[in-house]
Design an enzyme around this catalytic site. Structure first.
Site, mmCIF file in Angstrom:
data_model
loop_
_atom_site.group_PDB
_atom_site.id
_atom_site.type_symbol
_atom_site.label_atom_id
_atom_site.label_comp_id
_atom_site.label_asym_id
_atom_site.label_seq_id
_atom_site.Cartn_x
_atom_site.Cartn_y
_atom_site.Cartn_z
ATOM 1 N N CYS A 120 0.840 -1.190 0.000
ATOM 2 C CA CYS A 120 0.000 0.000 0.000
ATOM 3 C C CYS A 120 0.880 1.247 0.000
ATOM 4 O O CYS A 120 2.011 1.214 0.484
ATOM 5 C CB CYS A 120 -0.872 -0.041 1.262
ATOM 6 S SG CYS A 120 -1.897 1.417 1.546
ATOM 7 N N GLY A 121 0.363 2.329 -0.502
ATOM 8 C CA GLY A 121 1.102 3.588 -0.451
ATOM 9 C C GLY A 121 1.397 4.038 0.973
ATOM 10 O O GLY A 121 2.332 4.801 1.207
#
Length: 161
Positions: free
Chosen positions: A36-37
């Site tokens: 995930c970012g």
């Protein structure tokens, strides 16, 4: 007694992790993902973990694959990723669902205590955070964009109570 302490989620080895052992501790619970970012937040979460290592604070990560398939690994792969990439030493528990029909009881409880943006009773994305006081009360809910380091003053405040 808070219902928080009645919860018994499973750890990464599928053994019970009874929350009654968290009595008297400030607890930060985060739904985490490896792809995930926001994944670099693991670094700040581990920094908080080290900062409060000698205090009554417990950080818990709950891997979840409900947002863009960003946590596809099994427990062993997730643990390895967290350790190798971020030096994580706080517990990363069993992979769960945080929304929907199969929501884990921990997240059903947390969301019931603190609704999200616009009063929604759902987790919007990975790395939402819940802060629980020493009595098992959910006192804050933070969005994914909230940096873990910014939660430290509130942790200090709860420790002082």
């Amino acid at each position: 007694m808070s219902k928080f302490y009645e919860l018994k989620p499973l750890d990464a080895k599928k053994q019970a992790y009874p929350f009654e052992e968290l009595k008297g501790k400030v607890v930060l619970i985060v739904n985490v993902a490896s792809k995930c970012g926001f994944t670099p937040q693991y670094k700040e979460l581990e920094e908080l973990n080290k900062k409060y290592a000698d205090k009554d604070v417990q950080i818990l990560g709950f891997p979840c694959n409900q947002f863009g398939g960003q946590e596809p690994g099994n427990a062993e792969e997730i643990a390895s990723f967290c350790t190798l990439n971020y030096g994580v030493t706080f517990p990363v528990l069993n992979k769960i669902e945080v929304n929907g029909d199969n929501v884990d009881p921990v997240y059903k409880f947390l969301k019931g205590e603190k609704s999200g943006l616009l009063g929604l009773n759902r987790i919007k994305w990975n790395f939402e955070k819940f802060l629980v006081d020493k009595k098992g009360n959910v006192v804050e809910r933070y969005s994914s964009i909230t940096k873990p380091s910014s939660i430290a003053p509130k942790i200090d405040e709860l420790l002082a109570q």
